[in-house]
Write a protein that holds these residues in place. Structure first.
Motif, PDB file in Angstrom:
ATOM      1  N   VAL B 256      -4.786   6.112  14.128  1.00 10.11           N
ATOM      2  CA  VAL B 256      -3.453   5.528  13.961  1.00 10.11           C
ATOM      3  C   VAL B 256      -2.581   6.023  15.101  1.00 10.11           C
ATOM      4  CG1 VAL B 256      -3.241   4.960  11.511  1.00 10.11           C
ATOM      5  CG2 VAL B 256      -3.187   7.347  12.222  1.00 10.11           C
ATOM      6  N   PRO B 257      -1.790   5.124  15.672  1.00 12.16           N
ATOM      7  CA  PRO B 257      -0.972   5.538  16.817  1.00 12.16           C
ATOM      8  C   PRO B 257       0.051   6.590  16.422  1.00 12.16           C
ATOM      9  CG  PRO B 257      -0.421   3.286  16.130  1.00 12.16           C
ATOM     10  CD  PRO B 257      -1.612   3.709  15.338  1.00 12.16           C
ATOM     11  N   GLY B 258       0.325   7.495  17.329  1.00  7.97           N
ATOM     12  CA  GLY B 258       1.313   8.541  17.099  1.00  7.97           C
ATOM     13  C   GLY B 258       2.728   7.969  17.034  1.00  7.97           C
ATOM     14  N   LEU B 259       3.644   8.748  16.466  1.00 10.95           N
ATOM     15  CA  LEU B 259       5.025   8.294  16.319  1.00 10.95           C
ATOM     16  C   LEU B 259       5.631   7.886  17.657  1.00 10.95           C
ATOM     17  CD1 LEU B 259       7.673   7.986  14.625  1.00 10.95           C
ATOM     18  CD2 LEU B 259       8.192  10.335  15.283  1.00 10.95           C
ATOM     19  N   GLU B 260       5.348   8.680  18.701  1.00  7.82           N
ATOM     20  CA  GLU B 260       5.954   8.401  20.007  1.00  7.82           C
ATOM     21  C   GLU B 260       5.537   7.009  20.503  1.00  7.82           C
ATOM     22  OE1 GLU B 260       3.716  10.605  19.285  1.00  7.82           O
ATOM     23  OE2 GLU B 260       1.978  10.166  20.526  1.00  7.82           O
ATOM     24  N   THR B 261       4.306   6.615  20.203  1.00 12.49           N
ATOM     25  CA  THR B 261       3.808   5.299  20.618  1.00 12.49           C
ATOM     26  C   THR B 261       4.494   4.197  19.825  1.00 12.49           C
ATOM     27  OG1 THR B 261       1.683   6.357  20.991  1.00 12.49           O
ATOM     28  CG2 THR B 261       1.700   3.956  20.988  1.00 12.49           C
ATOM     29  N   ARG B 262       4.610   4.429  18.506  1.00 10.60           N
ATOM     30  CA  ARG B 262       5.263   3.418  17.664  1.00 10.60           C
ATOM     31  C   ARG B 262       6.737   3.286  18.036  1.00 10.60           C
ATOM     32  NH1 ARG B 262       4.637   5.796  12.395  1.00 10.60           N
ATOM     33  NH2 ARG B 262       3.673   7.564  13.415  1.00 10.60           N
ATOM     34  N   TYR B 263       7.376   4.407  18.379  1.00  9.43           N
ATOM     35  CA  TYR B 263       8.787   4.376  18.749  1.00  9.43           C
ATOM     36  C   TYR B 263       8.981   3.589  20.063  1.00  9.43           C
ATOM     37  CZ  TYR B 263      13.612   5.887  19.248  1.00  9.43           C
ATOM     38  OH  TYR B 263      14.981   5.888  19.364  1.00  9.43           O
TER      39      TYR B 263
END
Ligand SMILES: Cc1ncc(C[n+]2csc(CCOP(=O)(O)OP(=O)(O)O)c2C)c(N)n1
Ligand code: SF4
Lengths: 380, 278
Positions: B256-263
């Motif tokens: 699952v993509p990390g928060l920084e990527t989703r942000y």
């Protein structure tokens, strides 16, 4: 170039929203926080605005300790960073304020003061965090504490807070009160060029020559963002010029002295006040925050009644602007210090007074404002 | 030999900070070695690696390695690591923490880092005790074990780091030991390449503060204990009666993509929408 007056964008903003405008104008691109009344609008506004700022980052953390940690990380990575809170959250942040001071990490912390101790009076004004702002974090370290009296000043002082943080590599606390934060006023939104914007100095020497905590002309060492090729150690332990822990007395002393000196030397730049009719005053009111607004009216009314009254508004609370206060204490017969607490700033006034004049305090701790007439009664 | 010397010179701040502060027989130095080997194996540039450490013996690891190193306050390493990763997602951010650091004082940050799935690798050095402050119990001290603050035996039960982190939603969770060094290297290397929040628990003996008070005769005996009681997850699963054995290996691997990527994706989406509307 500054936008001409008639083309300016105007807005009807809360003090809290004005803080955000100031922060963004100063180049803030990183906010981490935890909601608490009466500071919450700052956070909510940042959540909306930052995703539109190039590389802007907003993150809601699990508590105030985490918020401070996150902005410290953001600052080390090269960002201009901010968080906002109120009393209980401010108390939780103290350990990290000390860490930021020790590691010379620039950051801006807005504390919108509420009334009372503990959870106290969440939606009422207070000014009870003045001494906590100065002395809340353990150990000897300098600190810069600013305040604002109205919405336009919220913009100005937010910008100033960032400029000081960056210029002096230090945490800067902006102390507001609930009235200032929740008053809505018309302001012209900041345009590029309105304010001088300062950013931290970054090193120009090759990485192998760089010493992250070295004495420099200004006492403020340059600070590269993490990941830019300058690898160094950051620690909250007392450290040498290279950043490594030390307990050698001469290195310990050198570090602490430099940290104080970098602020001491620039008192003239840092200690901001506004003089209102103080030149010929026989009575002076010394006030900050929303109380200064009441004092402004009281002083005008006293003048109308024939009393030579003046007002010194403190925009910088720490380092305490002694160089402005002391001459007034020498030239007046009475100094009045009204505050929404039991006497936190008046302690400082009394400390520098040394018997020059009579110092009278007005203290209100019932969650209500100090009215102009209350002040007028003491000065006229 | 020459290659090892080269590696030492390349990765360690040898001229500044050695010898290590660790006691003889401490496992922390082995974890330090594993960390350096993993970074080397992946060919990461030193400039792009950030070690954020907490306070404790484990936190001292940061000073020895020639990366970007931040020694934070007790329990808060993950908060600072989160800030750094959000500010610059290109960096490889590793939070090095003790068990007390990560799961006692910093427990709240840990579960939230896992839930948030921030792209940080958490390396937890679990020695079942507070080493640096002289042997008080931590939230991983086994029930019945002795410490200076549980002199009659620990009454509270211990956290299972793997289960707790899994439940909090981490993208990757694994456990290794300083006896099974090759496996530990592999677990750490894997964690460093994966997106999101990945935690590696490293069991590391502290003879000085834990072993002596709990019937171990020497540090060597503690290593022997690791050898005998830890076994690969697959073999552990087949046991009818686990009887105090500890499974090691990789427990959770979710992509699952990390928060920084989703942000970043959200911000990009906003910009695209704005551009489209104009
Ligand atoms: C806020 C705070 N509380 C307490 C301490 C004291 N302290 C320093 S290290 C430590 C425990 C270290 O144990 P652990 O995190 O397990 O690491 P180890 O030393 O065992 O590697 C404590 C309680 C501190 N530095 N800061
Ligand atoms: S006290 Fe324990 S953890 Fe700390 S250095 Fe010594 S053996 Fe290692």
């Amino acid at each position: 170039m500054t936008t001409p007056r008639n083309k300016r964008r105007e807005a009807f903003l809360l003090g809290n929203e004005a803080v955000v405008e100031g922060a963004l104008a100063a180049g803030c691109s990183f906010y981490a926080g935890y909601p608490i009344t009466p500071s919450t609008e700052i956070m909510e506004c940042m959540a909306k605005r930052l995703p539109h700022v190039p590389d802007g980052v907003f993150i809601q953390m699990e508590d105030e300790i985490a918020s401070m940690g996150a902005i410290i990380g953001g600052s080390l990575a090269g960002r201009k960073v901010m968080t906002a809170t109120s009393g209980p959250g401010f108390s939780l942040m103290q350990e990290q304020i000390g860490y930021a001071a020790m590691t010379e990490t620039p950051l801006v912390l807005v504390n919108v003061m509420r009334g009372g101790a503990s959870t106290g009076l969440p939606t009422s004004p207070g000014q009870g965090d003045v001494q906590q702002a100065r002395w809340g974090a353990h150990g000897d370290h300098p600190i810069i504490v600013l305040s604002a009296t109205d919405v336009p000043e919220c913009v100005e002082m937010a910008v100033t807070a960032f400029n000081f943080a960056e210029k002096y590599r230090t945490p800067v606390i902006l102390l507001l009160d609930e009235i200032t934060a929740h008053t809505r006023e018309k302001i012209s939104l900041p345009e590029p060029g309105d304010f001088e914007i300062v950013s931290r100095l970054t090193p120009t020497m090759p990485p192998e020559w760089y010493k992250p905590f070295e004495e420099t002309m200004r006492g403020v060492p340059p600070m590269p963002p993490i990941g830019s090729g300058y690898r160094f150690h950051v620690t909250g332990l007392t450290h040498d010029a290279q950043g490594f822990p030390t307990s050698r007395p001469e290195e310990v002393r050198a570090l602490t002295e430099r940290q104080f000196r970098k602020i001491d030397r620039f008192f003239e730049d840092i200690q901001l006040v506004e003089h209102v009719e103080t030149a010929d005053a026989e009575v002076v009111v010394i006030a900050y925050g929303c109380v200064a607004r009441s004092a402004r009216l009281a002083v005008r009314q006293a003048r109308e009644a024939g009393v030579r009254a003046g007002l010194l508004v403190l925009k910088t609370l720490y380092p305490f602007p002694r160089r402005h206060v002391e001459p007034l204490l020498r030239s007046t017969r009475l100094a009045v210090v009204p505050e929404l607490n039991m006497g936190q700033l008046s302690r400082e006034v009394k400390r520098v007074n040394e018997g020059h004049t009579t110092v009278r305090t007005i203290n209100r701790i019932d969650g209500q404002i100090i009215t102009p007439s209350q002040i007028l009664k003491e000065i006229a | 030999m020459a290659e090892i010397t080269q590696l030492i010179h390349h990765y360690l701040r040898h001229n500044k900070k050695f010898p290590l502060v660790f006691c003889p027989g401490c496992g922390h130095g082995i974890v330090l070695g594993s960390l350096v080997r993993s970074v080397h194996a992946l060919g990461l540039a030193k400039d792009n690696v950030v070690i954020v450490a907490g306070i404790g013996c484990s936190g001292r690891i940061a000073a020895y390695v020639d990366f970007n190193t931040v020694h934070t306050t007790h329990g808060r390493a993950l908060t600072v690591a989160t800030g750094i990763k959000m500010a610059n997602p290109k960096l490889t951010v590793i939070a090095v923490m003790g068990d007390g650091d990560a799961f006692s004082i910093g427990g709240n940050h840990l579960i939230h880092a896992a839930r948030r799935n921030i792209g940080v690798t958490a390396l937890v050095l679990n020695n079942f005790i507070y080493g640096m402050t002289g042997g008080q119990c931590s939230s991983t001290t086994p029930e019945g074990a002795y410490s200076h603050t549980s002199p009659m035996g620990q009454l509270e039960s211990a956290f299972d780091i793997v289960e707790l982190t899994r439940a909090a939603g981490a993208a990757g969770v694994s456990r290794g030991t300083v006896f099974h060094v090759k496996e530990l290297d592999a677990l750490l290397t894997d964690a460093l390449t994966r997106p999101g929040f990945n935690l590696v628990e490293a069991l590391t003996p502290c003879f000085t503060q834990y072993g002596r008070g709990n019937g171990f005769k020497s540090a060597v005996e503690m290593f022997r204990w690791l050898k005998n009681s830890c076994l690969p997850l697959e073999r552990y699963a087949k046991l009818e009666d686990p009887g105090g054995k500890i499974p090691i290996g990789s427990f959770v691997r979710r992509d699952v993509p990390g928060l920084e990527t989703r942000y970043a994706a959200m911000c990009q989406g906003l910009r695209a929408k704005k551009g489209g509307a104009a």
